[in-house]
Design an enzyme around this catalytic site. Sequence first.
Site, mmCIF file in Angstrom:
data_model
loop_
_atom_site.group_PDB
_atom_site.id
_atom_site.type_symbol
_atom_site.label_atom_id
_atom_site.label_comp_id
_atom_site.label_asym_id
_atom_site.label_seq_id
_atom_site.Cartn_x
_atom_site.Cartn_y
_atom_site.Cartn_z
ATOM 1 N N SER A 1 -0.744 2.760 13.611
ATOM 2 C CA SER A 1 -1.094 2.935 15.017
ATOM 3 C C SER A 1 0.123 2.679 15.913
ATOM 4 C CB SER A 1 -2.284 2.019 15.343
ATOM 5 O OG SER A 1 -2.912 2.394 16.533
ATOM 6 N N ASP B 1 -10.244 9.488 13.013
ATOM 7 C CA ASP B 1 -9.405 9.214 14.185
ATOM 8 C C ASP B 1 -9.797 10.230 15.258
ATOM 9 O OD1 ASP B 1 -7.406 7.095 14.255
ATOM 10 O OD2 ASP B 1 -6.607 7.950 12.405
ATOM 11 N N HIS C 1 -9.878 4.782 12.045
ATOM 12 C CA HIS C 1 -8.587 4.194 12.412
ATOM 13 C C HIS C 1 -8.362 2.821 11.766
ATOM 14 C CE1 HIS C 1 -5.230 4.159 15.274
ATOM 15 N NE2 HIS C 1 -5.458 2.873 15.461
#
Length: 318
Positions: free
Chosen positions: A163, A248, A280
């Site tokens: 991320s 995601d 995620h």
Amino acid sequence: MDVSGAGGWDEAPWKKLCAEELEKQYTPSKWTVRLGAEETLKTFSQIGSQATSKARATRRSQLHVPYGDGKGDKIDIYFPDVASEAWPFLVFVHGGYWQYGSKDESAFMVNPLTAQGVAVVVVAYDIAPKGTLDQMVDQVARSTVFVQKRYPCNEGIYLCGHSAGAHLAAMMLLTNWTKHGVTPNLRGFLLISGIYDLEPIVSTSVNAPLHMTLEGARRNSPQWHLEAAPVKPADPACPVLVIVGQHDSPEFHRQSREFYQTLCTRGWKASFEELHDVDHFEIIWNLTQEDDVLNQIILKTIFQKDPQPSSTPESLQS
Ligand SMILES: N[C@@H](CC(=O)c1ccccc1NC=O)C(=O)O
């Protein structure tokens, strides 16, 4: 003719989204399918903390090793059992939108990877509001240089980030190492559910503690740099894996796909992978499992072959 600079920024698809939709696209917990948002975030932090406690209890390690003079300049190093210093190193940069998370709850992959002969480094950096984006990028560069200097016989440094951490790792593709006195032996990049163009972030609540200006966002956007002034790969054979979870958000998918495409057109050995049926957070917490598909991808990247089953399965270790 395109007069907007690096490849048509004015037509960027995210600019057509209303503020509310943009906020949702950049809130990964709103796209989970198994657990609710709050429960997912809680579980992520619990699994990270448990994996870190287990790694510290069961693996040889050096914790809170300073890679610089700053209070936050610390790494944890976890070692394989084999007595050598010629290991490959996976350097992991945690996520948390540059404002939360820490190395002390991010050792997800340590047990499965050290069992296969990979040393794992988990990097701490000064999250906002203490640190700025520029400082965090510099910290990741200095931590990587530190690993190279301390372990000059390493069998390759593989930079892996999740991320916001994938963003910080991707910035290392553009780093000029001359001022650091050594060029790290970078042999691969594993960029997981990352953000490579920070410009949309400026218009979301994520930016509140970051205080990024548009200029700061561009300066720290690998996507923007690659398009505006293509940086030639120092090592065109160095693989760059851009990986995204099926669950995601569409904006995260777009960011990964566009970054992958730009890397390809600029001569990098990039590949793109969408991991089936993970969000995620699951994409990272599943790394605690030896048979996880992403662990297999990481090991294949490091060893260029399928890993052998370890002689002592994780499940039989205390
Ligand atoms: N506030 C965000 C949390 C988040 O984005 C996040 C949490 C843990 C690890 C990485 C994250 N995202 C990017 O760095 C959300 O609710 O999805």
